[in-house]
Design a protein around this motif. Structure first.
Motif, short mmCIF file in Angstrom:
data_model
loop_
_atom_site.label_atom_id
_atom_site.label_comp_id
_atom_site.label_asym_id
_atom_site.label_seq_id
_atom_site.Cartn_x
_atom_site.Cartn_y
_atom_site.Cartn_z
N ILE A 64 -9.15 8.70 -32.82
CA ILE A 64 -9.61 8.48 -31.16
C ILE A 64 -9.94 9.40 -31.13
O ILE A 64 -9.36 10.41 -30.65
CB ILE A 64 -8.39 7.65 -30.30
CG1 ILE A 64 -8.16 6.81 -30.97
CG2 ILE A 64 -9.13 7.84 -28.45
CD1 ILE A 64 -6.88 5.49 -30.01
N LEU A 65 -11.23 10.16 -30.20
CA LEU A 65 -12.34 11.07 -29.73
C LEU A 65 -11.62 10.72 -28.30
O LEU A 65 -12.12 10.19 -27.11
CB LEU A 65 -13.02 11.24 -29.84
CG LEU A 65 -14.01 12.27 -29.73
CD1 LEU A 65 -12.98 13.89 -30.20
CD2 LEU A 65 -14.99 12.87 -30.25
N ASP A 66 -11.72 12.48 -27.65
CA ASP A 66 -10.81 12.60 -26.51
C ASP A 66 -11.59 13.50 -25.54
O ASP A 66 -12.51 14.28 -26.44
CB ASP A 66 -9.25 12.85 -25.75
CG ASP A 66 -9.38 13.40 -24.23
OD1 ASP A 66 -10.44 11.96 -23.38
OD2 ASP A 66 -8.74 14.07 -23.70
N CYS A 67 -12.65 13.08 -24.66
CA CYS A 67 -13.47 14.35 -24.10
C CYS A 67 -13.15 15.78 -23.99
O CYS A 67 -13.76 16.55 -23.53
CB CYS A 67 -14.82 13.70 -23.21
SG CYS A 67 -13.75 13.05 -21.53
N GLY A 68 -12.10 15.36 -23.68
CA GLY A 68 -11.00 16.60 -23.10
C GLY A 68 -11.60 17.72 -21.56
O GLY A 68 -11.59 18.92 -21.68
N GLY A 69 -11.17 16.42 -20.81
CA GLY A 69 -11.33 16.39 -19.43
C GLY A 69 -11.10 17.66 -18.73
O GLY A 69 -10.92 18.71 -17.90
N PHE A 70 -9.39 17.27 -18.72
CA PHE A 70 -8.40 17.90 -17.93
C PHE A 70 -8.27 19.84 -18.36
O PHE A 70 -9.08 20.57 -17.82
CB PHE A 70 -6.68 17.71 -18.20
CG PHE A 70 -5.65 17.95 -17.94
CD1 PHE A 70 -5.71 18.01 -15.95
CD2 PHE A 70 -4.79 18.83 -18.17
CE1 PHE A 70 -5.04 19.28 -15.19
CE2 PHE A 70 -4.12 19.49 -17.85
CZ PHE A 70 -3.95 19.65 -16.96
N THR A 71 -8.11 19.79 -20.13
CA THR A 71 -8.34 21.05 -20.55
C THR A 71 -9.33 22.42 -20.49
O THR A 71 -9.60 22.80 -19.55
CB THR A 71 -8.29 21.21 -22.17
OG1 THR A 71 -6.83 20.42 -22.33
CG2 THR A 71 -8.32 22.69 -22.67
N SER A 72 -10.60 21.01 -20.17
CA SER A 72 -12.42 21.93 -20.08
C SER A 72 -12.33 22.06 -18.36
O SER A 72 -11.69 23.91 -17.88
CB SER A 72 -13.24 21.25 -20.25
OG SER A 72 -13.17 20.81 -21.52
N HIS A 73 -11.70 21.48 -17.35
CA HIS A 73 -11.62 22.04 -15.98
C HIS A 73 -10.96 22.90 -15.79
O HIS A 73 -10.89 23.85 -14.50
CB HIS A 73 -11.48 21.02 -15.45
CG HIS A 73 -13.19 20.06 -15.43
ND1 HIS A 73 -12.78 18.59 -15.65
CD2 HIS A 73 -13.70 19.56 -14.55
CE1 HIS A 73 -13.95 18.16 -16.14
NE2 HIS A 73 -14.76 19.16 -14.82
N VAL A 74 -9.63 22.51 -16.24
CA VAL A 74 -8.17 23.94 -15.64
C VAL A 74 -8.45 25.01 -16.65
O VAL A 74 -9.01 25.95 -16.08
CB VAL A 74 -7.00 23.01 -16.26
CG1 VAL A 74 -6.15 24.29 -16.29
CG2 VAL A 74 -6.42 21.56 -15.42
N ALA A 75 -9.41 24.67 -17.62
CA ALA A 75 -9.06 26.55 -18.68
C ALA A 75 -10.93 27.23 -18.62
O ALA A 75 -10.83 28.02 -18.64
CB ALA A 75 -9.19 26.40 -19.88
N TYR A 76 -12.10 26.39 -18.22
CA TYR A 76 -12.73 27.00 -17.95
C TYR A 76 -13.97 26.54 -16.81
O TYR A 76 -14.88 27.14 -16.56
CB TYR A 76 -13.83 26.16 -19.73
CG TYR A 76 -13.13 26.63 -20.08
CD1 TYR A 76 -12.78 27.66 -21.26
CD2 TYR A 76 -13.13 25.13 -21.00
CE1 TYR A 76 -11.87 27.57 -22.28
CE2 TYR A 76 -11.96 24.52 -22.77
CZ TYR A 76 -11.93 25.75 -22.80
OH TYR A 76 -10.93 25.65 -23.96
N GLY A 77 -13.04 25.31 -15.58
CA GLY A 77 -13.98 25.37 -14.76
C GLY A 77 -14.86 24.04 -15.28
O GLY A 77 -15.77 23.91 -13.76
N GLY A 78 -14.87 23.11 -16.01
CA GLY A 78 -15.71 21.96 -16.30
C GLY A 78 -16.18 21.94 -17.54
O GLY A 78 -15.83 23.23 -18.24
N PHE A 79 -16.93 20.71 -17.90
CA PHE A 79 -17.10 20.86 -19.23
C PHE A 79 -17.90 21.88 -19.92
O PHE A 79 -18.92 22.10 -19.11
CB PHE A 79 -17.97 19.61 -19.90
CG PHE A 79 -17.14 18.91 -19.51
CD1 PHE A 79 -15.67 18.12 -20.55
CD2 PHE A 79 -16.78 17.85 -18.53
CE1 PHE A 79 -15.35 17.25 -19.94
CE2 PHE A 79 -16.03 16.41 -17.86
CZ PHE A 79 -15.75 16.01 -19.28
N PRO A 80 -17.90 23.03 -21.50
CA PRO A 80 -18.67 23.70 -21.92
C PRO A 80 -19.71 23.02 -22.69
O PRO A 80 -21.09 23.66 -22.56
CB PRO A 80 -17.55 24.59 -23.15
CG PRO A 80 -16.23 24.41 -22.95
CD PRO A 80 -16.42 22.52 -21.81
#
Length: 217
Positions: A64-80
């Protein structure tokens, strides 16, 4: 019936992947874990996907592939990455499911009701756009819509707006669950029970980040 997917930080060769493969478990990986990067924080730049990791998954193994939303928004402030680039990753491997883009609402990200409501609206729009892109790529049959919320009625709002995806046999992602209490009016149990009441019979839920402590319930 409950199926457990093991979330791995990446799919590189090593003890974690070997153990998951030995268990013959369904594996979940985030788009973040399949990313290539250049530089160090705060100048770290996203450089695309590490497709080679996908070759470490044997043919026929459930992934299963997750879009990585939580990590992206905590670490980068949004999706890279964009939705188009994400769907290109989803199309590069026969994933059992791939989650929609979504905008998590944990307290670390959404600090008040206005920000929660704004992120719910963005989640609804992102679901629609991810599904359109998936249809263009011929992989809409593996698309997993994702509902977001802080309280049970938030998830209902998303489900109502995405009613065309809430059909028997579909697997629906339920986001913002990994740091949630099990009990209480905003707890995991309350959210799942509310969705059980409002969604059609035959819909399955994938609770992102639900821990082992929740399983007895």
């Amino acid at each position: 019936m409950i199926d457990i997917a093991l979330g791995l930080p990446h799919l590189r060769q090593g003890p974690l992947l070997r153990r998951a493969l030995t268990l013959k478990a369904t594996i979940l990986v985030s788009a973040n874990g399949l990313s290539r990067w250049k530089g160090q924080t705060p100048d770290r730049r996203w450089m695309g996907w590490d497709y080679a990791q996908l070759r470490n998954i044997p043919e026929g193994r459930s992934l299963i592939l997750d879009c990585g939303g939580f990590t992206s928004h905590v670490a980068y402030g949004g999706f890279p990455w964009t939705i188009d680039r994400y769907v290109s990753l989803a199309a590069a491997h026969p994933f059992m499911l791939f989650a929609s883009f979504d905008y998590p609402v944990e307290s670390e990200i959404a600090h008040d009701r206005a920000s929660i409501d704004e992120r719910l609206a963005r989640t609804i729009g992102a679901n629609r756009e991810t599904r359109r892109r998936a249809a263009d790529a011929g992989i809409s049959g593996r698309f997993m819509p994702v509902l977001q919320g802080r309280i049970p009625s938030d998830y209902e709002r998303c489900a109502d707006a995405l009613a065309w995806s809430m059909v028997p046999g579909a697997t629906i992602g339920v986001g913002s669950m990994c740091r949630r209490d099990i009990k209480g009016p905003e707890g995991l149990i309350a959210v799942v029970e509310h969705l059980d009441r409002i969604l059609p019979v035959g819909v399955r839920l994938h609770c992102f980040g639900a821990k082992g402590s929740a399983l007895p319930y």
